[in-house]
Design a protein around this motif. Structure first.
Motif, PDB file in Angstrom:
ATOM      1  N   ALA A  55     -76.404 -45.484  -3.031  1.00 31.34           N
ATOM      2  CA  ALA A  55     -75.199 -44.768  -3.466  1.00 31.34           C
ATOM      3  C   ALA A  55     -74.667 -45.338  -4.776  1.00 31.34           C
ATOM      4  CB  ALA A  55     -74.132 -44.836  -2.376  1.00 31.34           C
ATOM      5  N   ALA A  56     -74.572 -46.660  -4.850  1.00 31.76           N
ATOM      6  CA  ALA A  56     -74.050 -47.302  -6.065  1.00 31.76           C
ATOM      7  C   ALA A  56     -74.961 -47.062  -7.260  1.00 31.76           C
ATOM      8  CB  ALA A  56     -73.872 -48.797  -5.820  1.00 31.76           C
ATOM      9  N   ALA A  57     -76.266 -47.164  -7.055  1.00 38.16           N
ATOM     10  CA  ALA A  57     -77.222 -46.959  -8.155  1.00 38.16           C
ATOM     11  C   ALA A  57     -77.198 -45.513  -8.637  1.00 38.16           C
ATOM     12  CB  ALA A  57     -78.627 -47.349  -7.709  1.00 38.16           C
ATOM     13  N   ALA A  58     -77.100 -44.564  -7.720  1.00 39.66           N
ATOM     14  CA  ALA A  58     -77.056 -43.151  -8.112  1.00 39.66           C
ATOM     15  C   ALA A  58     -75.803 -42.857  -8.922  1.00 39.66           C
ATOM     16  CB  ALA A  58     -77.115 -42.258  -6.875  1.00 39.66           C
ATOM     17  N   LEU A  59     -74.668 -43.406  -8.482  1.00 36.40           N
ATOM     18  CA  LEU A  59     -73.417 -43.179  -9.208  1.00 36.40           C
ATOM     19  C   LEU A  59     -73.482 -43.770 -10.604  1.00 36.40           C
ATOM     20  CD1 LEU A  59     -70.526 -42.037  -9.052  1.00 36.40           C
ATOM     21  CD2 LEU A  59     -69.800 -44.309  -8.300  1.00 36.40           C
ATOM     22  N   SER A  60     -73.993 -44.998 -10.714  1.00 35.87           N
ATOM     23  CA  SER A  60     -74.016 -45.655 -12.029  1.00 35.87           C
ATOM     24  C   SER A  60     -75.043 -45.041 -12.975  1.00 35.87           C
ATOM     25  CB  SER A  60     -74.239 -47.158 -11.874  1.00 35.87           C
ATOM     26  OG  SER A  60     -75.525 -47.424 -11.391  1.00 35.87           O
ATOM     27  N   ALA A  61     -76.021 -44.313 -12.447  1.00 37.07           N
ATOM     28  CA  ALA A  61     -77.054 -43.702 -13.297  1.00 37.07           C
ATOM     29  C   ALA A  61     -76.642 -42.331 -13.827  1.00 37.07           C
ATOM     30  CB  ALA A  61     -78.359 -43.571 -12.507  1.00 37.07           C
ATOM     31  N   THR A  62     -75.477 -41.837 -13.382  1.00 38.95           N
ATOM     32  CA  THR A  62     -75.063 -40.484 -13.751  1.00 38.95           C
ATOM     33  C   THR A  62     -73.579 -40.470 -14.108  1.00 38.95           C
ATOM     34  OG1 THR A  62     -74.406 -39.901 -11.506  1.00 38.95           O
ATOM     35  CG2 THR A  62     -76.728 -39.524 -12.087  1.00 38.95           C
ATOM     36  N   ASP A  63     -73.091 -39.283 -14.423  1.00 36.93           N
ATOM     37  CA  ASP A  63     -71.648 -39.118 -14.638  1.00 36.93           C
ATOM     38  C   ASP A  63     -71.003 -38.404 -13.448  1.00 36.93           C
ATOM     39  OD1 ASP A  63     -72.695 -36.593 -14.966  1.00 36.93           O
ATOM     40  OD2 ASP A  63     -71.649 -36.173 -16.853  1.00 36.93           O
ATOM     41  N   ALA A  64     -71.646 -38.503 -12.291  1.00 33.36           N
ATOM     42  CA  ALA A  64     -71.154 -37.846 -11.075  1.00 33.36           C
ATOM     43  C   ALA A  64     -69.854 -38.478 -10.588  1.00 33.36           C
ATOM     44  CB  ALA A  64     -72.214 -37.924  -9.977  1.00 33.36           C
ATOM     45  N   GLN A  65     -69.133 -37.731  -9.762  1.00 31.68           N
ATOM     46  CA  GLN A  65     -67.903 -38.238  -9.148  1.00 31.68           C
ATOM     47  C   GLN A  65     -68.205 -39.117  -7.941  1.00 31.68           C
ATOM     48  OE1 GLN A  65     -66.670 -33.980  -9.101  1.00 31.68           O
ATOM     49  NE2 GLN A  65     -64.641 -34.912  -9.035  1.00 31.68           N
ATOM     50  N   PHE A  66     -69.335 -38.810  -7.277  1.00 29.72           N
ATOM     51  CA  PHE A  66     -69.710 -39.539  -6.071  1.00 29.72           C
ATOM     52  C   PHE A  66     -71.193 -39.880  -6.098  1.00 29.72           C
ATOM     53  CE2 PHE A  66     -66.161 -36.831  -4.760  1.00 29.72           C
ATOM     54  CZ  PHE A  66     -65.315 -37.759  -4.173  1.00 29.72           C
ATOM     55  N   GLY A  67     -71.512 -41.021  -5.525  1.00 28.78           N
ATOM     56  CA  GLY A  67     -72.901 -41.396  -5.307  1.00 28.78           C
ATOM     57  C   GLY A  67     -73.157 -41.408  -3.808  1.00 28.78           C
ATOM     58  N   VAL A  68     -74.314 -40.877  -3.406  1.00 27.78           N
ATOM     59  CA  VAL A  68     -74.689 -40.820  -1.995  1.00 27.78           C
ATOM     60  C   VAL A  68     -75.991 -41.573  -1.798  1.00 27.78           C
ATOM     61  CG1 VAL A  68     -75.288 -39.331  -0.046  1.00 27.78           C
ATOM     62  CG2 VAL A  68     -73.638 -38.537  -1.760  1.00 27.78           C
ATOM     63  N   GLY A  69     -76.016 -42.423  -0.798  1.00 25.99           N
ATOM     64  CA  GLY A  69     -77.237 -43.118  -0.428  1.00 25.99           C
ATOM     65  C   GLY A  69     -77.536 -42.878   1.036  1.00 25.99           C
ATOM     66  N   ILE A  70     -78.795 -42.629   1.332  1.00 30.37           N
ATOM     67  CA  ILE A  70     -79.222 -42.393   2.711  1.00 30.37           C
ATOM     68  C   ILE A  70     -80.408 -43.304   2.975  1.00 30.37           C
ATOM     69  CG2 ILE A  70     -80.154 -40.717   4.343  1.00 30.37           C
ATOM     70  CD1 ILE A  70     -78.845 -38.516   2.546  1.00 30.37           C
ATOM     71  N   GLU A  71     -80.374 -43.981   4.108  1.00 32.30           N
ATOM     72  CA  GLU A  71     -81.463 -44.904   4.455  1.00 32.30           C
ATOM     73  C   GLU A  71     -81.756 -44.806   5.948  1.00 32.30           C
ATOM     74  OE1 GLU A  71     -84.353 -47.225   3.048  1.00 32.30           O
ATOM     75  OE2 GLU A  71     -82.645 -46.805   1.743  1.00 32.30           O
ATOM     76  N   GLY A  72     -83.030 -44.742   6.281  1.00 33.20           N
ATOM     77  CA  GLY A  72     -83.461 -44.779   7.670  1.00 33.20           C
ATOM     78  C   GLY A  72     -84.125 -46.111   7.941  1.00 33.20           C
ATOM     79  N   GLY A  73     -83.988 -46.602   9.141  1.00 30.78           N
ATOM     80  CA  GLY A  73     -84.597 -47.874   9.506  1.00 30.78           C
ATOM     81  C   GLY A  73     -84.818 -47.948  10.999  1.00 30.78           C
ATOM     82  N   VAL A  74     -85.156 -49.136  11.446  1.00 31.86           N
ATOM     83  CA  VAL A  74     -85.318 -49.394  12.881  1.00 31.86           C
ATOM     84  C   VAL A  74     -84.491 -50.622  13.236  1.00 31.86           C
ATOM     85  CG1 VAL A  74     -87.583 -48.307  13.068  1.00 31.86           C
ATOM     86  CG2 VAL A  74     -87.437 -50.734  12.513  1.00 31.86           C
ATOM     87  N   ALA A  75     -83.984 -50.616  14.464  1.00 32.08           N
ATOM     88  CA  ALA A  75     -83.135 -51.728  14.897  1.00 32.08           C
ATOM     89  C   ALA A  75     -83.402 -52.024  16.365  1.00 32.08           C
ATOM     90  CB  ALA A  75     -81.652 -51.377  14.700  1.00 32.08           C
ATOM     91  N   ALA A  76     -83.521 -53.309  16.670  1.00 35.63           N
ATOM     92  CA  ALA A  76     -83.688 -53.745  18.058  1.00 35.63           C
ATOM     93  C   ALA A  76     -82.326 -53.777  18.731  1.00 35.63           C
ATOM     94  CB  ALA A  76     -84.330 -55.123  18.100  1.00 35.63           C
ATOM     95  N   ARG A  77     -82.310 -53.450  20.009  1.00 37.29           N
ATOM     96  CA  ARG A  77     -81.070 -53.499  20.783  1.00 37.29           C
ATOM     97  C   ARG A  77     -81.319 -54.262  22.068  1.00 37.29           C
ATOM     98  NH1 ARG A  77     -78.502 -47.447  20.366  1.00 37.29           N
ATOM     99  NH2 ARG A  77     -78.151 -47.504  18.134  1.00 37.29           N
ATOM    100  N   ASP A  78     -80.362 -55.115  22.421  1.00 33.70           N
ATOM    101  CA  ASP A  78     -80.431 -55.815  23.701  1.00 33.70           C
ATOM    102  C   ASP A  78     -80.088 -54.861  24.840  1.00 33.70           C
ATOM    103  OD1 ASP A  78     -81.098 -58.178  22.465  1.00 33.70           O
ATOM    104  OD2 ASP A  78     -79.012 -58.813  22.266  1.00 33.70           O
TER     105      ASP A  78
END
Length: 165
Positions: free
Chosen positions: A52-75
Motif C-alpha cells: 500500500a505504501a509503495a503504491a501510494l508513493s509511486a503515484t499521485d493517487a489519494q490512496f494506496g492499496v496493498g493485498i497479501e495472502g499468506g499462511v498462518a499456523a494456529r494452536d
C-alpha cells in the motif's frame, strides 16, 4: 477518487474495482518486502502494508492499496490456515481488513512447512496449471462457492471502510 493498487495481479485489481466501482484504479508493480510465501499474520500484514505504501508513493493517487495472502499456523483449532489481508493508506493513516481464513489440508500444509509455495503445491496436488492465479486455494477448498476475488473484496472493503464513512 484515484487509487493505486500495489500489484498488477488481475484478481487483486478486480477486488479493488468491485469495492470502488467509481474510482480510477492504477495497478503498480511493487515489492512486498516479504517472502513470496508469507508465513504468519504479522508477515502477511507487513506485505500488505508495504504494498500500500509503495503504491501510494509511486503515484499521485489519494490512496494506496496493498493485498497479501499468506499462511498462518494456529494452536486453536490447529493446523495451517490460508490468510489474506488488505491495507489502505492515505499517507497519514493506514487501515487493515482481513479476508476469510480456511484450514489447508495436512498434505498441503506439510509441503508448505518443507519450504514449498502454496500456488505451485496446489497446481501439483490438483494436477492443474496456474491455479493460484485463477481460483486460488479459497476457490478450490470452497468448491467455487467463494472466489479468490470474492475473498479479497472482503479484505479490501474492511480496510477501506474507515476512509469511506
Amino acid at each position: 477518487m484515484h487509487v493505486a493498487i500495489g500489484s498488477t495481479n488481475p484478481v487483486k485489481v478486480a477486488a479493488v474495482e468491485r469495492v470502488l466501482p467509481d474510482a480510477e484504479c492504477s495497478a503498480v508493480a511493487v515489492d512486498s518486502g516479504v517472502p513470496e510465501q508469507p508465513w504468519g499474520r504479522a508477515e502477511t500484514v507487513r506485505g500488505a502494508r508495504n504494498r500500500a505504501a509503495a503504491a501510494l508513493s509511486a503515484t499521485d493517487a489519494q490512496f494506496g492499496v496493498g493485498i497479501e495472502g499468506g499462511v498462518a499456523a494456529r494452536d486453536t483449532p490447529g493446523g495451517l490456515w490460508l490468510v489474506m489481508w488488505a491495507a489502505v493508506t492515505d499517507g497519514t493513516d493506514t487501515h487493515l481488513g482481513a479476508g476469510p481464513s480456511i484450514r489447508l489440508p495436512e498434505p498441503v500444509a506439510e509441503r508448505l512447512r518443507d519450504g514449498d509455495e502454496l500456488g505451485p503445491v496446489l497446481d501439483d496436488e490438483l494436477g492443474r496449471e496456474e491455479l493460484a492465479k485463477q481460483e486460488g486455494a479459497i476457490g478450490v477448498y470452497t468448491a467455487g462457492r467463494v472466489s479468490r476475488t470474492d475473498a479479497l473484496v472482503d479484505a479490501v472493503a474492511g480496510a477501506f471502510g474507515p476512509f469511506l464513512r
